[in-house]
Design a protein around this motif. Structure first.
Motif, mmCIF file in Angstrom:
data_model
loop_
_atom_site.group_PDB
_atom_site.id
_atom_site.type_symbol
_atom_site.label_atom_id
_atom_site.label_comp_id
_atom_site.label_asym_id
_atom_site.label_seq_id
_atom_site.Cartn_x
_atom_site.Cartn_y
_atom_site.Cartn_z
ATOM 1 N N TYR A 167 -63.472 -80.369 -0.098
ATOM 2 C CA TYR A 167 -63.679 -79.192 -0.351
ATOM 3 C C TYR A 167 -64.830 -78.570 0.626
ATOM 4 C CZ TYR A 167 -63.827 -75.688 -4.311
ATOM 5 O OH TYR A 167 -63.573 -74.620 -4.969
ATOM 6 N N ASP A 168 -65.059 -77.068 0.619
ATOM 7 C CA ASP A 168 -65.554 -76.599 1.470
ATOM 8 C C ASP A 168 -67.164 -76.877 1.137
ATOM 9 O OD1 ASP A 168 -64.068 -74.803 3.180
ATOM 10 O OD2 ASP A 168 -63.700 -73.722 1.297
ATOM 11 N N VAL B 2 -69.452 -74.168 -0.703
ATOM 12 C CA VAL B 2 -68.757 -73.574 -1.916
ATOM 13 C C VAL B 2 -69.156 -74.463 -3.210
ATOM 14 C CG1 VAL B 2 -66.691 -72.597 -2.945
ATOM 15 C CG2 VAL B 2 -67.232 -72.204 -0.530
ATOM 16 N N ASP C 206 -60.140 -70.462 -17.544
ATOM 17 C CA ASP C 206 -60.647 -71.707 -17.192
ATOM 18 C C ASP C 206 -60.742 -71.569 -15.313
ATOM 19 O OD1 ASP C 206 -61.661 -73.987 -18.071
ATOM 20 O OD2 ASP C 206 -60.435 -75.316 -17.553
ATOM 21 N N PRO C 207 -61.667 -72.139 -14.642
ATOM 22 C CA PRO C 207 -61.584 -72.041 -13.380
ATOM 23 C C PRO C 207 -60.183 -72.786 -12.909
ATOM 24 C CG PRO C 207 -63.958 -73.007 -14.018
ATOM 25 C CD PRO C 207 -62.925 -72.854 -15.269
ATOM 26 N N ILE C 208 -59.623 -72.410 -11.832
ATOM 27 C CA ILE C 208 -58.796 -72.828 -11.281
ATOM 28 C C ILE C 208 -58.823 -74.187 -10.845
ATOM 29 C CG2 ILE C 208 -57.042 -72.850 -9.333
ATOM 30 C CD1 ILE C 208 -57.944 -69.789 -9.680
ATOM 31 N N PRO C 209 -58.127 -75.330 -11.298
ATOM 32 C CA PRO C 209 -58.309 -76.839 -10.899
ATOM 33 C C PRO C 209 -58.516 -76.806 -9.376
ATOM 34 C CG PRO C 209 -56.646 -76.675 -12.314
ATOM 35 C CD PRO C 209 -56.674 -75.175 -11.993
ATOM 36 N N ALA C 210 -59.013 -77.875 -8.723
ATOM 37 C CA ALA C 210 -59.399 -78.078 -7.340
ATOM 38 C C ALA C 210 -58.561 -79.518 -7.250
ATOM 39 C CB ALA C 210 -60.648 -78.234 -6.878
ATOM 40 N N ASP C 211 -57.532 -79.699 -6.762
ATOM 41 C CA ASP C 211 -56.958 -80.981 -6.361
ATOM 42 C C ASP C 211 -55.645 -80.810 -5.420
ATOM 43 O OD1 ASP C 211 -54.407 -80.159 -7.730
ATOM 44 O OD2 ASP C 211 -55.165 -80.665 -9.669
ATOM 45 N N LYS C 212 -55.156 -81.774 -5.117
ATOM 46 C CA LYS C 212 -54.223 -81.722 -3.815
ATOM 47 C C LYS C 212 -53.013 -80.494 -4.147
ATOM 48 C CE LYS C 212 -54.771 -86.380 -2.455
ATOM 49 N NZ LYS C 212 -55.711 -86.917 -3.722
ATOM 50 N N HIS D 71 -58.348 -74.594 -2.509
ATOM 51 C CA HIS D 71 -59.525 -73.573 -2.674
ATOM 52 C C HIS D 71 -59.786 -72.914 -1.363
ATOM 53 C CE1 HIS D 71 -60.840 -74.107 -6.973
ATOM 54 N NE2 HIS D 71 -59.339 -74.797 -6.651
ATOM 55 N N PHE D 72 -59.743 -71.730 -1.115
ATOM 56 C CA PHE D 72 -60.342 -70.985 -0.026
ATOM 57 C C PHE D 72 -61.611 -70.259 -0.247
ATOM 58 C CE2 PHE D 72 -55.925 -72.160 0.260
ATOM 59 C CZ PHE D 72 -56.047 -73.136 1.480
ATOM 60 N N GLY D 73 -62.496 -71.001 -0.821
ATOM 61 C CA GLY D 73 -63.798 -70.130 -1.344
ATOM 62 C C GLY D 73 -64.638 -69.986 -0.080
ATOM 63 N N ASP E 135 -60.677 -86.589 -1.935
ATOM 64 C CA ASP E 135 -60.554 -85.309 -2.078
ATOM 65 C C ASP E 135 -61.503 -84.722 -1.084
ATOM 66 O OD1 ASP E 135 -59.409 -82.734 -2.973
ATOM 67 O OD2 ASP E 135 -60.180 -83.016 -5.005
ATOM 68 N N ALA F 289 -66.631 -67.712 -2.470
ATOM 69 C CA ALA F 289 -66.678 -68.114 -3.719
ATOM 70 C C ALA F 289 -68.229 -67.883 -3.972
ATOM 71 C CB ALA F 289 -66.253 -69.355 -4.049
ATOM 72 N N TYR G 77 -68.220 -75.929 -6.903
ATOM 73 C CA TYR G 77 -67.252 -75.856 -7.972
ATOM 74 C C TYR G 77 -67.554 -76.842 -9.316
ATOM 75 C CZ TYR G 77 -62.448 -76.595 -9.885
ATOM 76 O OH TYR G 77 -61.558 -76.522 -10.683
ATOM 77 N N HIS H 120 -64.221 -69.190 -9.723
ATOM 78 C CA HIS H 120 -62.843 -69.711 -9.465
ATOM 79 C C HIS H 120 -62.037 -69.322 -10.692
ATOM 80 C CE1 HIS H 120 -64.480 -72.020 -6.379
ATOM 81 N NE2 HIS H 120 -65.508 -72.228 -7.004
#
Lengths: 149, 494
Positions: free
Chosen positions: B477-478, B481, A94-100, A104-106, B475, A70, B483, A132
């Motif tokens: 995150y990497d 990265v 819109d960026p893809i949301p980041a939640d449960k 994301h595999f950035g 939550d 990313a 966001y 994203h």
């Protein structure tokens, strides 16, 4: 709970037009990063309808594009996002949301250890660009259903 | 019972045969609205209508429920008398908490915040007024009180300390004009968890506020006056472990006139984040709402300081200007800086520590939750349910901008005086991600590993659902990265 059988049928019907289903407002998109038309995103594992015991390694397949970090703006490359039990359509701008439910595999991962509660779940991959945001046209996999036993 | 006492007093008042005015011991509650003339300046009729409505719907009935009576109303305040100090302070807490709820849906500038002082004194009772030092001291306490808070005198404190399990913070002795002896002043720490209940039903409020106070079990506070001074409270509430202590730098609501953060007067380019010192304490960390938040476990956190707001774009730009931070932030100065990786945050902390010669760091995950809970044990710091207009999230209602976070400090602070601990931007903490709390440290230190590809984020963001802005919500995150919803706030060991 919310009639998984029905949902699966909808998915089957929609497979040829999966992009239209996930991105209803696609036509409005103007500035998303472009992707080659023949790009193909798919699950190496698990396959649709798989019954899995406990945690599993989910492996992401991508053809005719490359996987990068990313934030990197290399042409024809992006990074994976795994949508778990997501029913709401994504906003193509819109960026893809980041939640449960939106993993994301950035860091450029092409596989991930996934642990889900018992029962039926849907999985879908979406490739995102440096920020994203989904590509144009969207690079998404079929939505598959797995059952954790 | 209280009614009986009232009748005795009335008989004195009505009975003209008494020689000289009737004297009696009473708890006197003085209240006024902070910044009333400013509010009137903004919207005279609207403010007046709101004040009158609050008086009718909230203040008068609450006073009656607590067996008190209004002695007189002034334009911007009122004076009330109670037979019982406990009832007087309960009444004050209920009013303040109800006001938090009423203000929550309004912009800063329109907040109506009461200052309340309660004193126990021997007063002269006339039919429609009361006189004496006792009244003057109550008025003086009121003028000392922070907007939104309740200050009580030593006399009241002695009467209620073992009956009303709230927090009491000694503010030392204060000289009062025309009174020979100094008056010892205490601040009452109400429980914000009761806000929701207060809004729903005034009838339940008394019980709610008191039960919740008990849950908070606040026992130690530090001096507010100096803001940076920290001193353990001289008193502890019997039967409640001091470990559950909660303290606050700025109680409940800020003054309506308080500017949304501007750069501290440091000049040059360095905008140092404003810090709030927090005392040591313990918390029950986690919840049963999500598997990642289990098991609920006790953590003892040492005293530390944490940013009053998330790091702002202005503060971040100082680091970029010094060529120490790579990411060029977008947005207005007072917005929380976002689109940061954990590593970006570490660049800022290294630069800030070096520039200020202080050791800034990210908070640990347990420190973050301790700070976010602000001494409360409820799902949200204000109570058990999401509340409209209490935070910046998707589904938290107006004000809301789907494209970006609101400016920092746009909502009420939590009981520790911290803003935006939930919603706004997700906040990086030091800890490596662990999928639950099995084996988590209990000493407030960050939970680290040799290899740490993903770190923990706390608080949710403006794009989160209300369930994900809970203090216990986690939550990940990497680490490397970026966001768009990820930011951070700084911490410092005391």
């Amino acid at each position: 709970m919310n009639h998984p059988v029905t949902r699966r049928r909808i998915v089957k019907w929609a497979v040829p037009g999966a992009a239209a289903l996930v991105f209803p407002g696609w036509i409005a998109a103007g500035w998303a990063t472009t992707a080659p038309k023949d790009a193909l995103l798919y699950f190496i594992f698990p396959h649709n309808g798989a019954r899995i015991k406990g945690a599993f390694w989910c492996r992401f397949g991508l053809r005719n594009m490359g996987v990068t970090h990313a934030g990197d703006n290399f042409p024809n490359s992006g990074h994976h996002h795994l949508l778990v039990d997501v029913t709401a359509p994504l906003d193509p701008n819109d960026p893809i949301p980041a939640d449960k439910n939106h993993l994301h595999f950035g860091a450029g991962q092409t596989e991930a250890r996934i642990e889900l509660p018992r029962g039926k779940h849907t999985l879908q991959l979406v490739l995102g660009d440096a920020n994203h945001v989904p590509f144009n046209p969207p690079v998404i996999s079929k939505k598959i259903t797995v059952t954790i036993i | 019972m209280a009614g009986d006492v009232h009748r005795i007093e009335r008989r004195h008042g009505d009975d003209g045969s008494q020689s000289g005015p009737a004297r009696r011991l009473a708890a006197i509650l003085a209240a006024d609205i902070a910044g009333y003339s400013r509010l009137m300046g903004i919207d005279e009729e609207g403010t007046h209508a709101r004040v009158m409505r609050q008086r009718r719907e909230l203040i008068d009935p609450t006073i009656v429920e607590h067996h008190g009576r209004v002695i007189k109303n002034t334009g911007d305040g009122f004076l009330a008398m109670f037979d019982s100090p406990v009832e007087a302070v309960r009444c004050a807490i209920v009013i303040q908490q109800s006001m938090v709820g009423r203000n929550a849906t309004l912009p800063h500038a329109q907040w109506i915040l009461y200052r309340i002082g309660v004193n126990l004194g021997d007063v002269i009772v006339e039919t429609d007024d009361i006189f004496g030092d006792g009244v003057n001291v109550a008025a003086r306490l009121e003028s000392l009180a922070e907007p939104g808070s309740v200050y009580i005198s030593g006399g009241i404190y002695e009467q209620i300390k073992n009956k009303l399990v709230c927090g009491y913070q000694s503010l030392g002795d204060q000289r009062v004009k025309n009174i020979t002896d100094p008056v010892s002043v205490y601040r009452v720490l109400p429980d914000p968890g009761a806000v929701r209940r207060a809004r729903r039903s005034r009838g339940l409020v008394v019980i709610g506020a008191l039960v919740a106070c008990g849950v908070v079990g606040v026992a130690a506070f530090y001096l507010l006056g100096g803001r940076t001074l920290f001193s353990p409270a001289p008193e502890q509430v019997a039967g409640h472990p001091p470990s559950q202590a909660a303290a606050t730098a700025e109680l409940t609501a800020p003054t309506p006139t308080a500017p949304v953060p501007t750069a501290p007067p440091r000049g040059e380019t360095l905008a140092e984040p404003e810090m709030v010192p927090l005392p040591a304490g313990t918390l029950a960390m986690g919840s049963n709402d999500d598997p990642s938040e289990r098991p609920i476990h006790h953590v003892a956190v040492k005293a530390f300081a944490i940013g009053k707001y998330p790091v702002t774009v202005r503060e971040w730009r100082s680091c970029v200007a010094a060529n120490a931070c790579k990411y060029v932030a977008k947005g207005e100065d007072d917005m929380p800086v976002a689109n940061l990786s954990w590593s970006d945050a570490q660049q800022f902390l290294a630069w800030l520590s070096q520039a200020t010669k202080k050791e800034y760091r990210l908070p640990s995950e347990s420190e973050w939750e301790y700070a976010a809970r602000g001494g409360t044990a409820s799902r949200y710091w204000w109570g058990g349910q999401p509340q409209e207009g209490a935070a910046n999230c998707k589904g938290c209602n107006e004000p809301y901008d789907p494209k970006q976070p609101l400016k920092v400090g746009s909502f009420l602070p939590n009981p520790f005086g911290l803003y935006d601990m939930g919603g706004g931007v997700d906040q990086w903490v030091e800890d490596c991600w662990h999928r639950n709390y099995q084996g988590a440290p209990a000493d407030g230190a960050p939970w680290l590993e040799a290899e740490c590809p993903t770190h923990v984020l706390r608080g949710g963001s403006w794009k989160s659902e209300p369930a994900n802005i809970r203090p216990a919500s986690r939550d990940q995150y990497d680490a490397n990265v970026r966001y768009l919803t990820h930011g951070f706030r700084v911490a410092r060991t005391q």
